[in-house]
Structures are given as C-alpha cells and as structure tokens.
Design an enzyme around this catalytic site. Structure first.
Site, PDB file in Angstrom:
ATOM      1  N   GLY A   1      46.266  32.788  28.401  1.00 14.26           N
ATOM      2  CA  GLY A   1      44.837  33.654  28.468  1.00 14.26           C
ATOM      3  C   GLY A   1      44.813  34.728  27.359  1.00 14.26           C
ATOM      4  O   GLY A   1      45.774  34.888  26.657  1.00 14.26           O
TER       5      GLY A   1
ATOM      6  N   ASN B   1      54.536  33.134  28.858  1.00 16.72           N
ATOM      7  CA  ASN B   1      55.538  32.544  29.221  1.00 16.72           C
ATOM      8  C   ASN B   1      55.552  31.054  29.093  1.00 16.72           C
ATOM      9  O   ASN B   1      56.391  30.395  28.975  1.00 16.72           O
ATOM     10  CB  ASN B   1      55.764  32.827  30.861  1.00 16.72           C
ATOM     11  CG  ASN B   1      56.294  34.227  30.637  1.00 16.72           C
ATOM     12  OD1 ASN B   1      57.513  34.510  30.400  1.00 16.72           O
ATOM     13  ND2 ASN B   1      55.360  35.131  31.296  1.00 16.72           N
TER      14      ASN B   1
ATOM     15  N   ASP C   1      50.177  41.014  30.230  1.00 17.73           N
ATOM     16  CA  ASP C   1      51.162  41.382  31.302  1.00 17.73           C
ATOM     17  C   ASP C   1      52.460  42.018  30.865  1.00 17.73           C
ATOM     18  O   ASP C   1      53.350  42.391  31.600  1.00 17.73           O
ATOM     19  CB  ASP C   1      51.487  40.227  32.189  1.00 17.73           C
ATOM     20  CG  ASP C   1      50.308  39.573  33.219  1.00 17.73           C
ATOM     21  OD1 ASP C   1      49.458  40.559  33.238  1.00 17.73           O
ATOM     22  OD2 ASP C   1      50.120  38.363  33.021  1.00 17.73           O
TER      23      ASP C   1
ATOM     24  N   GLY D   1      47.884  41.256  36.945  1.00 15.37           N
ATOM     25  CA  GLY D   1      49.098  41.262  37.317  1.00 15.37           C
ATOM     26  C   GLY D   1      49.302  40.602  38.578  1.00 15.37           C
ATOM     27  O   GLY D   1      49.775  41.284  39.425  1.00 15.37           O
TER      28      GLY D   1
ATOM     29  N   ARG E   1      36.490  52.559  48.486  1.00 15.50           N
ATOM     30  CA  ARG E   1      35.579  51.678  47.626  1.00 15.50           C
ATOM     31  C   ARG E   1      36.833  50.789  46.595  1.00 15.50           C
ATOM     32  O   ARG E   1      37.702  51.467  46.430  1.00 15.50           O
ATOM     33  CB  ARG E   1      34.642  52.192  46.699  1.00 15.50           C
ATOM     34  CG  ARG E   1      33.732  52.874  47.410  1.00 15.50           C
ATOM     35  CD  ARG E   1      32.540  51.771  47.897  1.00 15.50           C
ATOM     36  NE  ARG E   1      31.364  52.218  48.393  1.00 15.50           N
ATOM     37  CZ  ARG E   1      31.273  52.443  49.910  1.00 15.50           C
ATOM     38  NH1 ARG E   1      32.063  51.949  50.671  1.00 15.50           N
ATOM     39  NH2 ARG E   1      30.065  52.766  50.323  1.00 15.50           N
TER      40      ARG E   1
ATOM     41  N   GLN F   1      39.797  43.473  31.265  1.00 15.58           N
ATOM     42  CA  GLN F   1      41.128  43.934  30.409  1.00 15.58           C
ATOM     43  C   GLN F   1      41.647  43.064  29.352  1.00 15.58           C
ATOM     44  O   GLN F   1      42.585  43.524  28.676  1.00 15.58           O
ATOM     45  CB  GLN F   1      41.949  44.061  31.628  1.00 15.58           C
ATOM     46  CG  GLN F   1      41.657  45.119  32.753  1.00 15.58           C
ATOM     47  CD  GLN F   1      42.360  44.832  33.902  1.00 15.58           C
ATOM     48  OE1 GLN F   1      43.502  45.352  34.355  1.00 15.58           O
ATOM     49  NE2 GLN F   1      41.857  44.193  34.868  1.00 15.58           N
TER      50      GLN F   1
END
Length: 367
Positions: free
Chosen positions: A13, A116, A146, A189, A285, A293
């Site tokens: 990512g 990872n 993360d 996460g 909400r 992010q």
C-alpha cells in the site's frame, strides 16, 4: 568494462512519504559511484517478472531536478503490487527468472521498499540467492502506515497518516458538540491498532477500540452514559478497521471469517453504531477517512525518516551488509537480519504504558 548496476522497487500500500526513501536510495547510490546504473522495477517485483524496468540514472541525469522533487512527492513513483512469491521449495520458477534478470541487467544489489509482505519477499529472495550462490545483495526498507513491522521503532508513512486521521477527529468535534451526537471515526488498521491509538489520543477521542483489545459493547455504552451524566453531551469513538468484540474474539478464524462475510454492515464501525443507537437511543454517525490516510503531502518527520532509511540502505550495501532490513532503533539506523522480522507483526501491547496513561485520563478502550 563490466557493468555494475543496482535495482530498486516499491511494493504494498502507498504512503505519502515512500518516494523520499526512493530518492534516498538513488542519491546514496549515485554519491558512492559504486554502481553505473540504478534501475527501477515498475509495480514491485512484478516489474522484474514482466521485464518492465526503468533506467532511473538516465532519467535523473536528463532531469536533475526530478530527484529533489521526488522527496516531496506523495504516492509511489515506481508503482506497486500485491504479488506474493511462492516459497522457492514449492515453486522456484519465478526465482530462476528473477535472478536471470539480475544477471542480464548486471544487478549486484536490489532494494525493496515495502511492508510486511515485502519483507517476506526480501527474505525469500535473499535465502534463494544464498542457496544458488548468487552475489546479489538484497536489502529491505520498511514502509507502512500501520507501523506494524517487527524490528523497527517506526515505519515511514505512519506519522503522516496519524496527522490525517487526527485532523479528521479534530474536525468531527465541531459537529459532534453542536448536535450532541455520538460520532465514530473509522481509522485504518485491520490487524494492529497503532494508527488508531495515536490518532485517537492526539485527536481527543473518548473511546478507542483496537484489534488488540477486544471490546465489550456494554462497556462502550457505559462510557457514553458516563459522559452524558457528567454533562458532556457528545462522544467520539476512534475505531480501528479490525476492532473486534469479546464475543467475536472467542470464535475460530474460520468462524469469524464466515461471520464477517455474512455481515450486513459495511464495516465493524457501522455494526457498533447500530448497537449504540439501539442501547442508548442516541443518534450515531460514522465517518470513514479511508484511503485519504495514505494521501496528501508527507509530513517533515516522515520525509526525514525515509530519507535516512533510504540513504542507510545504500550505505549498508557499500559496507557489505545485506540480507537485512534497515530499521530505526532509538533514532539510529541499523541493519536487522530479515529472519528476525519477516512474517512477524508488531502489535499494540494492551498493558503498555501508553494504554495505561490513556485510561488514566479517562479514555475507554471498551474492556
């Protein structure tokens, strides 16, 4: 004259700061004059398999301003992939091809920037290289928002993601306070809660739910009732994507996977919202910043961190160190053996000092 070249690739990512580490590698290698050409593998390891390579030295020589711009540029300049190499004992065909490519392009060092799964790829390539007696030096550079890579204090992209998630929680305060509502901010996460923990504490969340601390929905409701009783008309929850209830934590992996597959909610945050509405009778909400992010401009901390890691990776090769990941430990770059980090997750310790400090100031973790 025999060519001596190196190659770099990005995987997993994206983070807003990943290109600064790429710039650090290119700059460090160029300054050493150790290699003639730096190649970039487009879209991670698949670029090598597809012979989709970019001559970065030629590109930067023709446009020297590109390198300085690269450190401030978000996203992934070389592209990414989620390709996972099979183990070479099960299928060595991709390894045979990859090392043949290294030979064809006179590659003597390979830098892989990623999370990872990428460190797992680096370990497999390194082990296979030793198995066949290859001289190619392989280095891993840790990247993930993360912050879950074992063996390093921090990964680049983490701080920039904290900033964005925190800003989201900050912005929610206005509406939550004005309308006396319960707001849930879902933070990235799936397996670990570092990002949610830091953003939740920084943003002033009242309840923080992490994958490492299974929550009791009744304890969550009690925390909301207590705030109402104390005259605080609103509550903000920072909820990790992978937050899990105590009941669900008792399920086997197979049972839990089946439950998630059949869940009628888009994510756990909406399930929690429904339960709170039912038990408290208040309006709830959900705000999901999602992939924002991973975007935006890299913060100064991340720019410095990944530039240091990229430069340290180049230096490690010059020092004859390889088969390792470049880590940041006590604000110093170090080489950590891949066997000690690949396949391991760095999770939040429920008994950690930070968790205890957060509880001390009234933050509930639903336990």
């Amino acid at each position: 004259m025999n060519q001596k070249n190196c190659m770099v690739a990005q995987s997993g990512g994206p983070t807003v700061a990943i290109n600064a580490s790429l710039a650090g590698v290119i700059d460090g290698v160029s300054a050493s004059s150790m290699y003639d050409t730096v190649y970039g593998s487009l879209n991670g390891i698949t670029g090598i398999l597809n012979d989709d390579l970019l001559n970065l030295t030629e590109l930067m020589d023709g446009h020297p301003e590109y390198l300085s711009r690269l450190a401030q540029t978000p996203a992934m300049y070389l592209g990414s992939c989620r390709y996972k190499l099979p183990h070479y004992l099960d299928d060595d065909s991709p390894y045979v091809f990859i090392f043949k490519q290294f030979e064809t392009y006179h590659i003597e060092a390979f830098f892989y920037i990623g999370g990872n799964d990428s460190m797992d790829t680096v370990l497999k390539l390194s082990e296979y290289g030793k198995r066949i007696g290859s001289s190619v030096r392989i280095i891993g550079i840790p990247k993930t928002i993360d912050n879950d890579i074992y063996g390093t204090d921090v990964t680049f992209g983490f701080q920039s993601a904290i900033n964005i998630a925190t800003e989201t929680i900050d912005c929610i305060h206005t509406t939550a306070a004005s309308h006396n509502r319960v707001f849930i901010v879902e933070v990235m996460g799936h397996k670990v809660g570092w990002l949610t923990l830091y953003a939740g504490v920084a943003g002033g969340a009242d309840i923080i739910l992490l994958p490492e601390i299974p929550y009791d929905i009744d304890k969550v409701v009690d925390a909301i009732h207590k705030r109402t009783k104390d005259g605080k008309g609103f509550t903000i929850l920072a909820v990790a994507e992978g937050a899990i209830s105590k009941d669900d934590a008792q399920l086997t992996k197979k049972q839990y996977k089946a439950k998630v597959a059949s869940r009628r909610y888009p994510s756990v945050s909406y399930e929690i919202a429904d339960q709170i509405q039912e038990k408290c009778g208040v309006e709830v909400r959900v705000a999901v910043p999602g992939h924002t992010q991973r975007g935006g401009s890299p913060c100064p901390y991340d720019r410095v961190l990944c530039t240091r890691l990229g430069s340290a990776a180049a230096q490690a090769i010059m020092d004859g160190k390889f088969g390792c990941m470049i880590a940041m430990i006590n604000n110093k770059t170090k080489c950590v053996p891949l066997g000690e980090v690949a396949g391991k997750l760095k999770t939040v310790d429920p008994d950690s000092q930070m968790i205890q400090e957060a509880k001390r100031i009234g933050i509930s973790f639903g336990d």
